[in-house]
Design an enzyme around this catalytic site. Structure first.
Site, PDB file in Angstrom:
ATOM      1  N   SER A 391      40.461 -61.609 -36.394  1.00  7.35           N
ATOM      2  CA  SER A 391      41.100 -62.221 -36.716  1.00  7.35           C
ATOM      3  C   SER A 391      42.050 -62.847 -35.810  1.00  7.35           C
ATOM      4  CB  SER A 391      41.887 -61.986 -37.949  1.00  7.35           C
ATOM      5  OG  SER A 391      43.007 -62.302 -38.602  1.00  7.35           O
ATOM      6  N   ASP A 485      36.724 -19.882 -41.839  1.00 11.88           N
ATOM      7  CA  ASP A 485      36.796 -20.372 -41.049  1.00 11.88           C
ATOM      8  C   ASP A 485      38.173 -20.833 -42.075  1.00 11.88           C
ATOM      9  OD1 ASP A 485      39.017 -21.223 -39.315  1.00 11.88           O
ATOM     10  OD2 ASP A 485      37.586 -21.613 -37.770  1.00 11.88           O
ATOM     11  N   HIS A 519      38.498 -17.019 -38.933  1.00  9.17           N
ATOM     12  CA  HIS A 519      39.295 -17.772 -37.978  1.00  9.17           C
ATOM     13  C   HIS A 519      39.172 -16.793 -36.525  1.00  9.17           C
ATOM     14  CE1 HIS A 519      40.215 -20.944 -35.193  1.00  9.17           C
ATOM     15  NE2 HIS A 519      41.136 -20.208 -34.423  1.00  9.17           N
TER      16      HIS A 519
END
Length: 575
Positions: A391, A485, A519
Site C-alpha cells: 500500500s 502442562d 509442568h
C-alpha cells in the site's frame, strides 16, 4: 495355664524386629489365656522400620514397615518436612494392619488420605505445602531433608495416640561426591564430580525461569556417575537480573569449561533443561559445538520471554520492510522473513516513539538513513538491499528505488505507483520472541490463572521464524513432555519440533509423553507443584498435573534420562 508375655508376643508375631527398629512405643492388647475365661494385658511394642536403614538419597525409594500392631488395627501414617525457609510440607494416609499385626507399605494399599491404593512412596510424592502456592525446592544440597514419619492409632479424622515416630533423612550428595563452586570468567555454577577415579561423562544442568542457582538435580546425577554442572544464568551474584537479553556466548563458555575439565570425558557433553532451561538447551544444541545429547523437559521450541543473541550467525542478505497507512511498527512479516534467512528491517515512519504523529510528506532522507544503516551493518551480506512494501509502503519503496542508490530489488504489494501524501526496524541476528496475548488468560474456579493458551499461535508451523533452528543440532534430542502442562502446550511444541527436524532431513526425535503430568517434572519422589507464583507475571498460576500420575512420570523420566545420557555419552566407570 497362662503363657508368658514374651511367648505370646512371639506367637502373635509382635516380637519380630526389623533390620533397623528406629522407634518403639508401647501399646496394649488383651489376650485370652485359658479356661475359665480370663484376660491378661500384654504391652505391645510398635516399631517403625525403614529399608534401607539410615540416610539415603532423595531419588531412592525407601520401604516403610510398621510392626507390633494388633491384627487389622486401623492406623494413620503422617509424613512431614520443612524446607530451608521453614515452609511445612506434609501428607497422610489411612491403613489397616494385616492379620499378623504387620503393615508393609509395599503390600498394603492406602485406604484414603492424601492418596489411595498401593503407593509405597506416596507419603513422599503426595506432600503438599501448608501454605498454598509453594513449591518444594532443595536450596542447600549439603544438608538433607529430614522427613518425620508418624504412626497414629485409628483413622483420621479420629486419630488416637501416637504409636511410633521416626525421622528419615534423605540427602542429595552420595558418599564421595565432590562439590566445586565455579567462578571462571563469566560462568557462575557449581560442578559436582563423582568419587575418583574419572574421567566421567559431562552434563550441563539448567533449570527454569526462577533464576538463581539450584543444585539438587545436578548433585543427584553426580551420584549416578556423571560430572554435572549446575549452571546459573540470571538473578545470581553478578549475572543479569532479568531475562530480557541472554547471550549464548555465556552458555558456550560454560560448555567449554566443562569440556576442558580434566575430570570430564569428551568429546562432547550432555544437556539437561526444564522449562526455560529446556529452551536454552535447545538453543545450545542448535548453535554450539561439543554437544553430544540433550534432554528437554517441558521446554518450548520457540524462544519466549526475551531475546537470545549469538555472535556465530550471518551475514545475511538484507531487506527493508515497510507497511502502510496504519503507522507504528509492525514486525510480523520481517520476523517471518528472518526465519527464511534474511536480515530484515521492519521500519516505522510515523506514529511511533518520537516520530511524527501524522504523516503528510515523504522525506526520503529518513529512509536513506535507514538504508545506510543496513548497508553498514556487520551482519548484512553484500552492497545492495531489497525493499518490500504494501500500500503506502509500496509507494515509499518505489520512491526509494527511484531516487536512492544501492537498491537491488523492490517488491510492491498493492502500491499505487504515484507520489502519495502519507508514509514505515531492523534487529541484529536474533531469534525473535513468539509473543503472547494476555487476553487469553483464563481464571479457574480456584482463582488461579490458567495461562496455557496465552502464547501466540505458531504461524507457519515448524518453519515459524520464532522457532529455534534445532535442525542444526549435532546430537540427538530427547523430548520429555507433560500432557497436562498448563504453562504452555509442551506436547504440541514437541510435535512441531519433530516436524521441523524431519522437514530438514533429520531423524525423528524421541518424544516421551506422560498423561496427567504437569509442568515441573522433577527427580523421583518430589511432590508435585500444582500452582505457584509466576516469576514473570507476578501472579499465581496453575502448572497442571495429577499427583499420582505426575509422581510415576517423575520416576520413569529419571530412568529415561539416565539411560539416554549413558547411551550417548558413554558409561561411567562407576556404573
Amino acid at each position: 495355664m497362662v503363657a508368658s508375655s514374651q511367648a505370646l508376643l512371639r506367637h502373635f508375631g509382635f516380637c519380630r524386629w526389623g533390620p533397623t527398629p528406629w522407634v518403639q512405643l508401647a501399646g496394649s492388647l488383651k489376650l485370652r489365656t485359658g479356661n475359665p475365661v480370663s484376660w491378661t494385658t500384654v504391652r505391645l511394642v510398635t516399631t517403625v522400620t525403614l529399608e534401607p536403614a539410615g540416610r539415603c538419597r532423595w531419588d531412592e525409594p525407601v520401604r516403610i514397615t510398621v510392626r507390633g500392631l494388633a491384627p487389622g488395627q486401623p492406623v494413620t501414617l503422617r509424613a512431614s518436612l520443612r524446607d530451608e525457609k521453614g515452609a511445612l510440607f506434609r501428607a497422610h494416609a489411612r491403613y489397616c494392619a494385616d492379620a499378623a499385626g504387620l503393615l508393609d507399605l509395599e503390600r498394603a494399599p492406602a485406604l484414603g488420605g492424601s492418596f489411595t491404593g498401593l503407593e509405597p512412596m506416596g507419603l513422599f510424592w503426595a506432600m503438599e505445602p501448608e501454605k498454598p502456592l509453594l513449591r518444594l525446592v532443595k536450596r542447600d544440597v549439603q544438608t538433607p531433608f529430614a522427613v518425620e514419619l508418624e504412626v497414629l492409632d485409628n483413622h483420621e479424622p479420629r486419630v488416637g495416640r501416637l504409636l511410633g515416630r521416626v525421622v528419615h533423612e534423605r540427602d542429595f550428595l552420595a558418599p564421595g561426591v565432590r562439590r566445586e563452586p565455579v567462578r571462571a570468567g563469566r560462568v557462575r555454577a557449581t560442578l559436582f564430580l563423582p568419587p575418583e577415579p574419572g574421567p566421567f561423562p559431562g552434563i550441563v544442568d539448567i533449570l527454569g525461569a526462577g533464576g538463581g542457582l539450584l543444585e539438587y538435580r545436578a548433585s543427584l546425577l553426580a551420584g549416578k556417575g556423571f560430572a554435572v554442572m549446575a549452571l546459573a544464568y540470571y538473578n545470581y551474584e553478578d549475572l543479569p537480573k532479568g531475562l530480557e537479553n541472554l547471550h549464548l556466548e555465556y552458555f558456550e563458555e560454560a560448555v567449554n569449561y566443562l569440556l576442558n575439565h580434566p575430570q570430564v570425558k569428551g568429546p562432547g557433553v550432555g544437556l539437561l533443561g526444564i522449562s526455560k532451561g529446556g529452551e536454552l538447551c535447545l538453543s545450545m544444541a542448535s548453535f554450539l559445538k561439543g554437544i553430544s545429547a540433550a534432554v528437554i523437559i517441558n521446554g518450548s521450541v520457540a524462544y519466549v520471554g526475551g531475546n537470545l543473541h549469538y555472535k556465530g550467525s550471518g551475514p545475511f542478505p538484507g531487506i527493508i520492510d515497510i507497511f502502510g497507512i496504519g503507522g507504528g511498527l509492525l514486525e510480523y512479516r520481517a520476523s517471518l522473513l528472518a526465519g527464511h534467512g534474511f536480515a530484515t528491517l521492519a521500519l516505522a515512519y510515523y506514529d511511533f516513539d518520537d516520530l511524527p504523529k501524522k504523516f503528510d510528506m515523504i522525506h526520503l532522507e529518513y529512509f536513506e538513513e535507514a538504508l545506510c544503516y543496513m548497508l553498514q551493518h556487520s551482519q548484512i551480506k553484500g552492497t545492495r538491499i531489497g525493499l518490500l512494501g504494501i500500500s503506502l509502503g509500496a509507494d515509499i519503496c518505489l520512491s526509494m528505488a527511484s531516487f536512492l542508490k544501492n537498491i537491488s530489488a523492490t517488491v510492491s504489494i498493492n502500491g499505487s505507483g504515484f507520489s502519495g501524501h502519507r508514509v514505515i526496524h531492523y534487529k541484529d541476528s536474533n531469534i525473535p520472541p513468539l509473543g503472547h496475548d494476555l487476553r487469553r488468560v483464563k481464571v479457574a474456579f480456584s482463582g488461579l490463572l490458567d495461562i496455557v493458551d496465552v502464547r501466540n499461535d505458531i504461524i507457519g508451523g515448524c518453519e515459524n521464524p520464532c522457532m529455534i533452528p534445532i535442525e542444526k543440532a549435532q546430537g540427538p534430542i530427547l523430548f520429555i513432555v507433560g500432557q497436562d502442562d498448563h504453562n504452555w502446550r509442551s506436547e504440541l511444541y514437541a510435535q512441531i519440533a519433530s516436524e521441523r527436524l524431519q522437514a530438514h532431513g533429520k531423524e525423528k526425535p524421541q518424544i516421551i509423553s506422560y498423561p496427567g503430568t504437569g509442568h515441573y517434572i522433577e527427580p523421583p519422589y518430589f511432590p508435585m507443584c500444582p500452582a505457584s507464583l509466576h516469576k514473570l507475571l507476578d501472579k499465581p498460576v496453575m502448572w497442571g498435573g495429577e499427583p499420582r500420575a505426575h509422581s510415576k512420570a517423575q520416576v520413569d523420566a529419571w530412568k529415561e534420562i539416565l539411560t539416554f545420557f549413558t547411551k550417548h555419552l558413554g558409561p561411567s566407570p562407576k556404573l
